[in-house]
Enzyme design. Sequence first.
Site, PDB file in Angstrom:
ATOM      1  N   CYS A  20       0.826  -1.199   0.000  1.00  0.00           N
ATOM      2  CA  CYS A  20       0.000   0.000   0.000  1.00  0.00           C
ATOM      3  C   CYS A  20       0.867   1.258   0.000  1.00  0.00           C
ATOM      4  O   CYS A  20       0.580   2.219  -0.719  1.00  0.00           O
ATOM      5  CB  CYS A  20      -0.923   0.000   1.209  1.00  0.00           C
ATOM      6  N   CYS A  64      -5.449  -2.772   8.624  1.00  0.00           N
ATOM      7  CA  CYS A  64      -6.362  -1.716   8.196  1.00  0.00           C
ATOM      8  C   CYS A  64      -7.815  -2.166   8.270  1.00  0.00           C
ATOM      9  O   CYS A  64      -8.717  -1.349   8.105  1.00  0.00           O
ATOM     10  CB  CYS A  64      -6.023  -1.247   6.786  1.00  0.00           C
TER      11      CYS A  64
END
Length: 358
Positions: free
Chosen positions: A102, A198
Amino acid sequence: MKEKVIVALSGGVDSSVAAVLAQQAGCEVIGVTLRLKHPDPEFSAAQLCASKNDEAAVESICAKLGIEHHYLELFPEFECKVLRPAAQEYARGRTPNPCCECNYRIKFGKLVEFARSVGAAKVLTGHYAKLSEHGGVYELRRGDDLKKDQSYFLYRLDQAILSMVRFPVGAMDKGEVRRIAAEYGLVTSDKPDSQDACFQVPGESFGETLRRLEKLPRRPGLFRYQGRIVGRHNGVHEFTIGQRKGLNVALGVPAYVAGIDPESGDIRLETEPERLLASRFTVERVSWQSGRAPDLSGELEVQIRYRSRAVPCRVEPDGAGGAAVFPAIPQRAVTPGQAAVFYRGDLLLGGGVIGHAD
């Protein structure tokens, strides 16, 4: 004329202090927040890095500092480039580290892209890492607060990105960062640190959340211990090497996941912790932060998970973009899919994805 900079505002204390420090340095600050929320409330409510509380904190900070702010809507790319590959890795019996992907594919890449579109010179974030430049090469080093150091997650960043980024809190400790936030009356001064994952749907593993998100089939199978069947499970995506809890297998002594076969669905268990030690493992898709392979002689260290200690090692490139790694101290539960990151002292050299362990 003031230097224009982008500050990535997550709603946490570190990024908000990065914005304060940029203002103190006389920069024109523009706040940017990445929106990575899933459109389905079931999943968006579980996203710890994209909560409404974070956005409220961001807007409070921008109002307090009097800075311009933008949201970047990036969920489609986030799902395509980070979540889906991570779900596929879990389905293969591996344990990915989505944060590393990410940072490279979404966060820093999109922030740099936005900065260039508005004529900003730099992108600032609240990461605990340090950056320097020598002979035209940017070097990333561990943050001074070793308990908060985040360089491990940044090994994929290349020279093009590093030339555009700065880490204002990298040479500070967390206590000093919170003191500055309190001094400026920021709502983030006592805000708890964010979690690693996340997504965190209560009552299920990260792998299961991703499997449901991407609508992948389960791959159930058998638990085997010393060649015999000792139980059944609902899917290899829910397990990782070294795992002890949640196995629901009664052997009379603690059992650990020692091997996962994604084809058959079999999971091999061990009861002796020393059988989880590896004195050699492979690393795939190695990327060197300088853009080329460094001198691998002399003192090197490898770190195989974020919260583990780096240990001395020998690295032998295989000529095909990978390497064999020989840690001086056998490592426990070396996990395929996780990041192995190489250092020389506090200097980050590069890293890759763990392939398999001997």
